[in-house]
Scaffold this motif. Structure first.
Motif, PDB file in Angstrom:
ATOM      1  N   MET A 291      22.800 -48.443  -8.416  1.00 26.13           N
ATOM      2  CA  MET A 291      21.633 -48.042  -7.631  1.00 26.13           C
ATOM      3  C   MET A 291      20.710 -47.190  -8.506  1.00 26.13           C
ATOM      4  O   MET A 291      21.106 -46.129  -8.980  1.00 26.13           O
ATOM      5  CB  MET A 291      22.061 -47.229  -6.401  1.00 26.13           C
ATOM      6  N   ASP A 292      19.483 -47.673  -8.738  1.00 29.75           N
ATOM      7  CA  ASP A 292      18.557 -46.891  -9.542  1.00 29.75           C
ATOM      8  C   ASP A 292      17.797 -45.910  -8.653  1.00 29.75           C
ATOM      9  O   ASP A 292      17.922 -45.915  -7.434  1.00 29.75           O
ATOM     10  CB  ASP A 292      17.597 -47.797 -10.315  1.00 29.75           C
ATOM     11  N   TRP A 293      16.975 -45.075  -9.287  1.00 30.20           N
ATOM     12  CA  TRP A 293      16.318 -43.986  -8.542  1.00 30.20           C
ATOM     13  C   TRP A 293      15.302 -44.514  -7.532  1.00 30.20           C
ATOM     14  O   TRP A 293      15.116 -43.916  -6.467  1.00 30.20           O
ATOM     15  CB  TRP A 293      15.652 -43.025  -9.507  1.00 30.20           C
TER      16      TRP A 293
ATOM     17  N   GLU B 183      15.464 -47.393  -5.808  1.00 36.38           N
ATOM     18  CA  GLU B 183      16.217 -47.862  -4.639  1.00 36.38           C
ATOM     19  C   GLU B 183      16.693 -46.681  -3.801  1.00 36.38           C
ATOM     20  O   GLU B 183      16.624 -46.709  -2.568  1.00 36.38           O
ATOM     21  CB  GLU B 183      17.412 -48.702  -5.096  1.00 36.38           C
ATOM     22  N   ALA B 184      17.174 -45.635  -4.488  1.00 33.16           N
ATOM     23  CA  ALA B 184      17.628 -44.434  -3.778  1.00 33.16           C
ATOM     24  C   ALA B 184      16.475 -43.777  -3.035  1.00 33.16           C
ATOM     25  O   ALA B 184      16.638 -43.306  -1.893  1.00 33.16           O
ATOM     26  CB  ALA B 184      18.253 -43.450  -4.766  1.00 33.16           C
TER      27      ALA B 184
ATOM     28  N   PHE C  26      26.527 -43.219  -0.801  1.00 36.75           N
ATOM     29  CA  PHE C  26      25.110 -42.885  -0.620  1.00 36.75           C
ATOM     30  C   PHE C  26      24.822 -42.523   0.827  1.00 36.75           C
ATOM     31  O   PHE C  26      24.056 -41.604   1.109  1.00 36.75           O
ATOM     32  CB  PHE C  26      24.244 -44.072  -1.056  1.00 36.75           C
TER      33      PHE C  26
ATOM     34  N   ILE D  70      27.018 -44.349  -9.100  1.00 39.15           N
ATOM     35  CA  ILE D  70      25.662 -44.006  -8.668  1.00 39.15           C
ATOM     36  C   ILE D  70      25.192 -42.833  -9.522  1.00 39.15           C
ATOM     37  O   ILE D  70      25.810 -41.767  -9.497  1.00 39.15           O
ATOM     38  CB  ILE D  70      25.629 -43.609  -7.177  1.00 39.15           C
TER      39      ILE D  70
ATOM     40  N   SER E  73      19.913 -40.414  -8.931  1.00 37.75           N
ATOM     41  CA  SER E  73      19.650 -41.265  -7.768  1.00 37.75           C
ATOM     42  C   SER E  73      20.123 -40.600  -6.489  1.00 37.75           C
ATOM     43  O   SER E  73      19.448 -40.659  -5.454  1.00 37.75           O
ATOM     44  CB  SER E  73      20.342 -42.622  -7.944  1.00 37.75           C
TER      45      SER E  73
ATOM     46  N   ILE F 126      17.644 -37.823  -5.638  1.00 40.52           N
ATOM     47  CA  ILE F 126      16.400 -38.398  -5.133  1.00 40.52           C
ATOM     48  C   ILE F 126      16.594 -38.878  -3.699  1.00 40.52           C
ATOM     49  O   ILE F 126      15.762 -38.636  -2.813  1.00 40.52           O
ATOM     50  CB  ILE F 126      15.934 -39.565  -6.022  1.00 40.52           C
ATOM     51  N   GLY F 127      17.709 -39.558  -3.444  1.00 37.36           N
ATOM     52  CA  GLY F 127      17.992 -40.043  -2.093  1.00 37.36           C
ATOM     53  C   GLY F 127      18.144 -38.905  -1.104  1.00 37.36           C
ATOM     54  O   GLY F 127      17.636 -38.976   0.022  1.00 37.36           O
TER      55      GLY F 127
END
Length: 267
Positions: free
Chosen positions: A1-3, A5-6, A44, A215, A219, A222-223
């Motif tokens: 999961m990149d930033w 997407e997060a 996540f 993860i 990310s 950020i999420g």
């Protein structure tokens, strides 16, 4: 999961946790679009759920302080009664979480068809509450608190909105709009934290460190921040929306998203 997407999934969680459109359903759709599944998605989900709980504490801090001050008087008063209503509303979802968690997780893994169907159910419930005009009650009764709690228990299904089902049920029962959003958001804090704790224990039973390490920390941060910031915005916005009684627009939205999801799955 990149930033990125997060960031998008965090925004999605923050907005949909409080808006009556089902955060679990939208996270399932978003995760499917980004190809995120399994325990990576679980890790996540835990992070963004904790973030949205913190956003509730920030927005409703005055109400929480009022509640705690009343409880610390150690006598029966309006604050104690309100807290008892919240505790009563938690019983159904607590039973579901403790004894039927594996069944619910099986439903979550059954694909997007169930999400689409449940979004249509949410649309119907919101529509019915919009057009129903029962006699207004002054306070939320213990009976109503338990029934609202039953609605919250049903909302563990992906696609059934937690805020939508509890607020709509309260409106159908005749409770005032001004008090329902606040009650709905406060009653959800302990179940979300409990769910996050159970999911964390499940994650740790496996190779939790390895899963979390898949993860990037950036990310996750950020999420978390996205879910927290947009959770604050949505929580404040939703309280005003309920007061104005504009839930019908969300019913239309849920109906469209549910229909599109089902069409996508059946093609």
């Amino acid at each position: 999961m990149d930033w990125l997407e997060a960031l998008l999934l965090g925004i999605l969680q923050g907005l949909t946790e409080y808006l009556p459109v089902s955060s679990s359903g939208h996270l399932a759709i978003g995760s499917a679009l980004f190809g995120i599944s399994g325990e990576e998605n679980l890790a996540f989900t835990i992070v963004v759920h904790v973030a949205t709980v913190l956003s509730t504490l920030v927005i409703l801090w005055k109400e929480i302080v009022w509640l705690l001050k009343g409880l610390l008087q150690f006598k029966w008063n309006s604050e104690t009664r309100y807290a008892c209503c919240i505790l009563l509303s938690m019983i159904p979802v607590g039973i579901v979480g403790l004894f039927f968690k594996d069944v619910i997780e099986g439903v979550f893994g059954s694909g997007l068809v169930i999400v689409g169907c449940c979004l249509l159910v949410t649309a119907c419930l919101l529509s019915f509450s919009y057009y129903a005009h029962p006699r207004q009650k002054e306070n939320i009764s213990f009976r109503d608190a338990f029934i609202i709690g039953l609605a919250q228990a049903v909302a563990v299904l992906p696609g059934i909105s937690r805020s939508g089902s509890t607020i709509a049920t309260g409106l159908i029962l005749g409770n005032k709009k001004e008090s329902l959003a606040q009650f709905s958001f406060l009653m959800v804090i302990p179940p979300i934290l409990g769910e996050a704790l159970l999911d964390t224990l499940k994650l740790l039973k496996g190779d939790g460190d390895a899963i979390v390490n898949t993860i990037p920390t950036f990310s996750l941060v950020i999420g978390f921040l996205a879910a927290f910031i947009f959770g604050c915005i949505a929580c404040k916005w939703m309280i005003n929306i309920v007061k104005r009684g504009k839930l019908i627009y969300f019913a239309i939205y849920c109906a469209i998203v549910g229909a599109v999801t089902l069409t996508f799955c059946l093609i």
